[in-house]
Design a protein around this motif. Structure first.
Motif, PDB file in Angstrom:
ATOM      1  N   PRO A  94       1.117  -1.398  -0.069  1.00  0.00           N
ATOM      2  CA  PRO A  94      -0.094   0.263   0.188  1.00  0.00           C
ATOM      3  C   PRO A  94       1.080   1.129   0.134  1.00  0.00           C
ATOM      4  O   PRO A  94       1.690   1.486   0.863  1.00  0.00           O
ATOM      5  CB  PRO A  94      -0.543  -0.236   1.139  1.00  0.00           C
ATOM      6  CG  PRO A  94      -1.090  -1.306   1.459  1.00  0.00           C
ATOM      7  CD  PRO A  94       0.640  -1.855   1.232  1.00  0.00           C
ATOM      8  N   ILE A  95       0.210   2.412  -0.843  1.00  0.00           N
ATOM      9  CA  ILE A  95       1.329   3.619  -0.729  1.00  0.00           C
ATOM     10  C   ILE A  95       0.153   4.403  -0.210  1.00  0.00           C
ATOM     11  O   ILE A  95      -0.953   4.862  -0.310  1.00  0.00           O
ATOM     12  CB  ILE A  95       1.276   3.735  -1.952  1.00  0.00           C
ATOM     13  CG1 ILE A  95       2.148   2.381  -3.252  1.00  0.00           C
ATOM     14  CG2 ILE A  95       2.080   5.138  -2.038  1.00  0.00           C
ATOM     15  CD1 ILE A  95       2.593   2.908  -4.684  1.00  0.00           C
ATOM     16  N   LEU A  96       0.514   5.453   0.929  1.00  0.00           N
ATOM     17  CA  LEU A  96       0.085   6.498   1.089  1.00  0.00           C
ATOM     18  C   LEU A  96       0.239   7.484  -0.069  1.00  0.00           C
ATOM     19  O   LEU A  96       1.171   8.352   0.110  1.00  0.00           O
ATOM     20  CB  LEU A  96       0.593   6.863   2.361  1.00  0.00           C
ATOM     21  CG  LEU A  96       0.004   8.359   3.230  1.00  0.00           C
ATOM     22  CD1 LEU A  96      -1.428   7.639   4.280  1.00  0.00           C
ATOM     23  CD2 LEU A  96       0.882   8.762   4.499  1.00  0.00           C
ATOM     24  N   VAL A  97      -1.079   8.338  -0.199  1.00  0.00           N
ATOM     25  CA  VAL A  97      -0.911   9.185  -0.897  1.00  0.00           C
ATOM     26  C   VAL A  97      -1.720  10.240  -0.424  1.00  0.00           C
ATOM     27  O   VAL A  97      -1.822  11.121  -1.074  1.00  0.00           O
ATOM     28  CB  VAL A  97      -2.155   8.182  -1.963  1.00  0.00           C
ATOM     29  CG1 VAL A  97      -1.437   7.783  -3.329  1.00  0.00           C
ATOM     30  CG2 VAL A  97      -3.112   7.884  -2.023  1.00  0.00           C
ATOM     31  N   ILE A  98      -2.560  10.560   0.521  1.00  0.00           N
ATOM     32  CA  ILE A  98      -3.742  11.380   1.223  1.00  0.00           C
ATOM     33  C   ILE A  98      -3.084  11.684   2.838  1.00  0.00           C
ATOM     34  O   ILE A  98      -3.069  10.390   3.555  1.00  0.00           O
ATOM     35  CB  ILE A  98      -4.631  11.462   1.307  1.00  0.00           C
ATOM     36  CG1 ILE A  98      -4.959  11.933  -0.574  1.00  0.00           C
ATOM     37  CG2 ILE A  98      -5.234  12.998   1.984  1.00  0.00           C
ATOM     38  CD1 ILE A  98      -6.637  11.433  -0.879  1.00  0.00           C
TER      39      ILE A  98
END
Length: 242
Positions: A94-98
């Protein structure tokens, strides 16, 4: 005639082979598939299609290729479950985008996502602005998981220490201008009573109603074919006309 029979036999072989292999490999829905699982599914279909229709080469060659590909897919899935490092390499993470209402442009670029795609995912998560989001995680299957900011979260009956009443499925009474009389009987109402109720919603004829239902409390929901909206909202960039 011989070619025709070969295609039939190979098609049956391809169909039941891929059916059995996919049954072994797992039951994920399409939106649950990781990227490599999605690619594997496409490749499975391609090999199976070749096995079903290619009569120029020997059938067993395609069949062995299909089985071998299934074994490799199973092996990869097995090792990704056992070893976290392999899972991160093959499936990603998972990638933190916000964060705190701010879009992390570098992470968004790393995921190769455009801001328009992020906005679609936000709307699908019942959120219309990044400012409402405390944390937004882009999952490995392409979905966006969000935690809303404290002042933007919906209050639940659990927060208020209330005992909710059980939810039931509303009973459909009208679909496409046609009365469902069996459901009217379930609600112990007749056509005249229903029409009187509909008049309160500005309906004079049953044919005007596209959909109508009644919940457990007797509340009626009515949607007409021609809705008279005071304001028409255009969300497109080119808003020359509605």
């Amino acid at each position: 005639m011989k070619t025709f029979i070969e295609v039939i036999v190979q098609t049956f072989l391809a169909f039941f082979s891929i059916l059995y292999l996919t049954r072994i490999l797992g039951r994920q829905q399409v939106d649950q598939l990781t990227f490599h699982e999605y690619i594997n599914g496409i490749t499975f279909g391609s090999i199976a299609a070749t096995l079903a229709t290619d009569v120029d080469q020997r059938t067993w060659q395609h069949f062995i290729g299909l089985v071998l590909f299934g074994i490799l897919t199973f092996s990869v899935s097995y090792f990704t479950m056992k070893h976290r490092t392999i899972s991160k390499v093959l499936e990603g993470e998972p990638i933190l985008v916000i964060q705190n209402g701010k879009i992390l442009e570098k992470n968004l670029k790393r995921a190769r996502y455009h801001i328009d795609e992020l906005n679609v995912l936000l709307r699908q998560a019942d959120c219309f602005s990044p400012d409402d989001v405390e944390y937004g995680l882009l999952e490995i299957n392409g979905k966006l998981s969000i935690i809303k900011r404290g002042d933007k979260r919906n209050v639940t009956v659990g927060d208020l220490n209330l005992q909710p009443s059980p939810e039931t499925i509303p009973t459909e009474l009208i679909i496409g201008g046609q009365i469902i009389y069996e459901n009217l009987k379930k609600k112990n109402i007749n056509g005249r009573t229903l029409l009187n109720e509909l008049k309160m919603y500005g309906v004079n004829r049953i044919e005007e109603v596209m959909y109508a239902s009644m919940d457990q409390s007797g509340k009626l929901y009515v949607d007409k074919f021609h809705d008279k909206l005071n304001e028409k909202i255009d969300i497109s960039e080119d808003n020359k006309g509605v």
